[in-house]
Write a protein that holds these residues in place. Structure first.
Motif, PDB file in Angstrom:
ATOM      1  N   ILE A 116       0.924  -1.077   0.006  1.00 56.98           N
ATOM      2  CA  ILE A 116      -0.108  -0.018   0.108  1.00 56.98           C
ATOM      3  C   ILE A 116       1.034   1.458   0.001  1.00 56.98           C
ATOM      4  O   ILE A 116       0.612   2.214  -0.647  1.00 56.98           O
ATOM      5  N   TRP A 124      -7.336  -1.422  10.104  1.00 56.65           N
ATOM      6  CA  TRP A 124      -6.340  -2.307   9.272  1.00 56.65           C
ATOM      7  C   TRP A 124      -6.494  -3.786   9.654  1.00 56.65           C
ATOM      8  O   TRP A 124      -5.808  -4.357   8.906  1.00 56.65           O
ATOM      9  N   LYS A 183      -1.044   5.683   4.819  1.00 49.68           N
ATOM     10  CA  LYS A 183      -1.791   5.007   5.565  1.00 49.68           C
ATOM     11  C   LYS A 183      -2.802   5.700   6.554  1.00 49.68           C
ATOM     12  O   LYS A 183      -4.013   5.343   7.025  1.00 49.68           O
ATOM     13  N   GLU A 223     -11.993  -3.910   4.665  1.00 47.16           N
ATOM     14  CA  GLU A 223     -11.553  -2.428   4.545  1.00 47.16           C
ATOM     15  C   GLU A 223     -10.372  -2.393   3.928  1.00 47.16           C
ATOM     16  O   GLU A 223     -10.100  -1.267   3.326  1.00 47.16           O
ATOM     17  N   ARG A 224      -9.558  -3.208   4.308  1.00 44.49           N
ATOM     18  CA  ARG A 224      -7.854  -3.313   3.839  1.00 44.49           C
ATOM     19  C   ARG A 224      -8.141  -3.290   2.227  1.00 44.49           C
ATOM     20  O   ARG A 224      -7.199  -2.632   1.199  1.00 44.49           O
TER      21      ARG A 224
END
Length: 444
Positions: free
Chosen positions: A74, A121, A114, A126-127
């Protein structure tokens, strides 16, 4: 280089200019100047008698952590998009806020990628949504840069294109599509995966099954008696040790012509490397050979059970039957052609070892040899000799050379890029060799 100077040390600009000079290629031979300087110092050590007649040469490798930040998927996508937006703003004269609005990537304005996403997390759904957002933003940014590259300044286009290619590569390597068609982080490590945006040459490396690192790998070859480091190389962390062994030995052989034996661990024991080093350079590798081939049905006959007469060019199976057909096939494992042998169905069906040799196969036995089968078998025979085992026991002393490099800063790169890591490793090797030379001259 870590030397203690009696006078005032040079300023930062002088050091950087000197490093840039050393990285340039010499116009006479086309080789980097730092490599020529290192070889010159090694020759001085040899001429001064630092390397004696009882020299014992060995080689090894050790991790070298990269200078750039190693990020997760990410952050790689988010920081990569941010860096691309910043470079695009400079190349076009626009503000970063305008670029973020046009590309619909508001998270590039946040202090933390982030931190911009207010999610739990630990929640997989949701991630996955965040991954979809940052991946989509990265691909939109790449598309905008490629379609409008003509709007950027000409001297900045190549850097923009490199950054765009890096983002696409991260998406291809780190992401996969789930059953719902959504992009998620792949549950595997892609081959040759890029781990850092600022150090694109850095890779995942593995020192053992349980110990991993990110960055580069330092390879060296030296005399364990005197401590002189004859040749050095730095590669990406995922490169195999044996891939640079020939280069290390060739450079050391050019400097010390009497070098004829090199000690190495299991990574240097492959038959192909042994054959190439001995045929090209006349050097014998003393290293544990690869284990016997145990692939196949348990209790079945292996390739080592077949008798090969290399002078008569015949292969006899354990049942006493010579091969009926010899083929020339391509080996994907070794990337070259090799010999394959086949026994007829009639010969195998009448053999008492048919079940043990062929198993359920009814078309006869098929056997593919190693491209350097004779070298491999000879290495395994030599390894059983007590003299060879006793000679190999000294290989562990090569750790002293590794420690000498590590204690002077070779454990971590001091700047970005593989090229500067090469320069750093050679400078440290020069420093270690100069210390040995100074001690020898002072003692004389």
């Amino acid at each position: 280089m870590g030397l203690h100077l009696q006078t005032q040390v040079p300023d930062e600009k002088t050091v950087r200019d000197f490093e840039a000079f050393l990285r340039e290629r010499h116009p006479g031979c086309g080789r980097p100047r730092f490599l020529l300087l290192h070889e010159h110092i090694v020759r001085m050590c040899i001429d001064a008698g630092v390397v004696g007649k009882q020299a014992v040469w060995a080689m090894d490798s050790t991790p070298m952590w990269c200078y750039g930040a190693v990020l997760d998927t990410i952050r790689l996508l988010g920081e990569g998009t941010r860096m691309l937006a910043q470079r695009w703003a400079k190349a076009t004269g626009a503000s970063i806020e305008e670029i973020a609005s046009q590309w619909d990537v508001p998270y590039v304005l946040a202090k933390s990628i982030k931190g911009h996403f207010r999610i739990d997390w630990r929640n997989a759904e949701e991630r996955a949504d965040v991954v979809e957002v940052v991946a989509g933003g990265a691909l939109r940014a790449v598309e905008q840069v490629r379609w409008h590259i003509s709007q950027a300044r000409r001297n900045r286009r190549k850097r923009l294109q490199r950054r765009a290619r890096a983002l696409v590569r991260i998406v291809e390597q780190d992401l996969e599509t789930d059953n719902n068609g959504q992009l998620v982080v792949a549950q595997k490590v892609a081959k040759d995966r890029m781990v850092s945006l600022t150090d694109p040459c850095a890779r995942h490396g593995r020192k053992s099954r349980s110990k991993t690192f990110n960055g580069f790998k330092l390879h060296l070859l030296g005399d364990i008696v005197s401590g002189v480091i004859g040749s050095v190389a730095v590669t990406a962390g995922n490169r195999h040790d044996g891939s640079v062994a020939h280069r290390l030995i060739r450079r050391a052989k050019q400097l010390h012509t009497s070098l004829d034996v090199v000690l190495g661990d299991t990574a240097y024991g492959g038959a192909s490397l042994r054959h190439r080093v001995h045929s090209d350079l006349g050097v014998t590798l003393v290293a544990p050979p690869p284990p016997n081939n145990t692939k196949g049905r348990k209790g079945g006959l292996r390739r080592e059970d077949f008798d090969i007469d290399f002078e008569a060019n015949t292969v006899t199976c354990p049942g006493g039957v010579n091969a009926d057909e010899r083929l020339w096939v391509w080996s994907k494992e070794h990337h070259c052609h090799t010999t394959a042998l086949r026994w007829s169905e009639q010969a195998c069906n009448s053999c008492r070892l048919q079940n043990q040799c062929c198993g359920e196969r009814t078309s006869g036995r098929y056997l593919r040899l190693h491209p350097h089968e004779q070298t491999l078998r000879q290495a395994r025979e030599d390894w059983q000799e007590p003299e060879v085992r006793e000679k190999y026991r000294r290989r562990s002393e090569c750790e002293r050379l590794v420690r000498q490099m590590s204690r002077h800063g070779a454990r971590r790169a001091r700047s970005w890029g593989l090229g500067k890591a090469q320069l750093q490793a050679h400078l440290i090797a020069m420093r270690c060799n100069l210390q040995l030379l100074a001690q020898a001259l002072a003692g004389g």
